[in-house]
Write a protein that holds these residues in place. Structure first.
Motif, short mmCIF file in Angstrom:
data_model
loop_
_atom_site.label_atom_id
_atom_site.label_comp_id
_atom_site.label_asym_id
_atom_site.label_seq_id
_atom_site.Cartn_x
_atom_site.Cartn_y
_atom_site.Cartn_z
N SER A 52 0.83 -1.21 0.00
CA SER A 52 0.00 0.00 0.00
C SER A 52 0.87 1.26 0.00
O SER A 52 0.57 2.23 -0.71
N VAL A 74 -9.62 2.20 -0.68
CA VAL A 74 -9.85 1.31 -1.81
C VAL A 74 -8.59 0.50 -2.12
O VAL A 74 -8.64 -0.73 -2.34
N SER A 78 -8.29 -3.58 -1.44
CA SER A 78 -7.97 -4.51 -2.53
C SER A 78 -6.81 -5.42 -2.14
O SER A 78 -6.86 -6.64 -2.36
N THR A 81 -7.91 -7.97 0.54
CA THR A 81 -8.72 -9.04 -0.04
C THR A 81 -7.84 -10.11 -0.66
O THR A 81 -8.05 -11.32 -0.46
N VAL A 82 -6.82 -9.69 -1.41
CA VAL A 82 -5.89 -10.64 -2.01
C VAL A 82 -5.16 -11.42 -0.93
O VAL A 82 -5.02 -12.65 -1.00
#
Length: 229
Positions: A52, A74, A78, A81-82
């Motif tokens: 990030s 966002v 993302s 989630t991965v």
């Protein structure tokens, strides 16, 4: 000190996110019941933090100031989630142990704090090193807390049950319960204070008229820091 090395030292010692800045308390208190849980949560958070920071640093001149926080969320969501899907697929036991705390990495104060305070103001290389330093500092703190709680509360270390070889010795059950997390964290923070880690805030208090209470401070910390130089 080299700026890249300074980023590592900053995250590990000077501004350790858990023991100095007191960030990420929710996962620290909740999942540090064992050393392996601490390692798993620490590495997961470190991976998200590094990526990030890198992405946000790359896009720092593209993301408008008006929507930077939603954009950060966002990006982080993302990546989380991965990470969650990878852990569920390849480390199901760790996934079951950490549970809801994996998706909650999205709102971890460490990640959003470093994105806002550092990554969006510096080059990708420095942002990545900042992420590595902060992530390692968080991982070490979680692992150490988990190891102490596991040894005292369960009589084991990294899953190895050694207490069976110590007749008459009983584990102290409170250390694997919520109060035990506060006891261990308080001990670590006391040790950090005892060895005199010089944080930016402590230097301001010692070198200026600042009383350490930001809520009632009549002058900006930046001005006080300049006067102290």
């Amino acid at each position: 000190m080299n700026r890249y090395v300074e980023r590592l030292y900053n995250g590990l010692i000077k501004e350790n996110p858990t023991l100095v800045l007191m960030l990420g308390m929710c996962p620290t208190l909740a999942v540090s019941t064992t050393a392996m849980n601490g390692v798993g949560m620490g590495i997961s958070t470190t991976a998200v933090l590094i990526l990030s920071n890198f992405v946000i640093s790359l896009l720092r001149k593209v993301i408008p100031d008006e929507v930077r926080l939603p954009a950060y969320i966002v990006i982080v969501a993302s990546l989380v989630t991965v990470t969650e899907l990878l852990i569920e697929a390849y480390l199901p036991a760790l996934y079951s142990a950490l549970g809801i705390y994996i998706p909650l990495i999205v709102v971890n104060c460490i990640i959003l704090g470093r994105a806002e305070a550092y990554a969006n103001k510096h080059t990708p290389g420095l942002a990545v090193m900042d992420g590595i330093g902060m992530g390692l500092g968080f991982t070490i703190a979680l692992t150490a807390a988990g190891l102490v709680r596991e040894v005292l509360g369960s009589g084991s270390a990294f899953g190895f049950n050694f207490i069976q070889y110590l007749p008459g010795v009983e584990p102290i059950g409170i250390f694997v319960q919520p109060p035990g997390a506060f006891f261990v964290l308080a001990l670590f923070i006391a040790i950090m204070n005892a060895i005199g880690i010089k944080t930016r805030q402590r230097k301001l208090v010692e070198n200026t008229t600042c009383d350490g209470c930001c809520a009632t401070c009549a002058q900006r910390c930046e001005d006080a820091e300049e006067d102290a130089k």
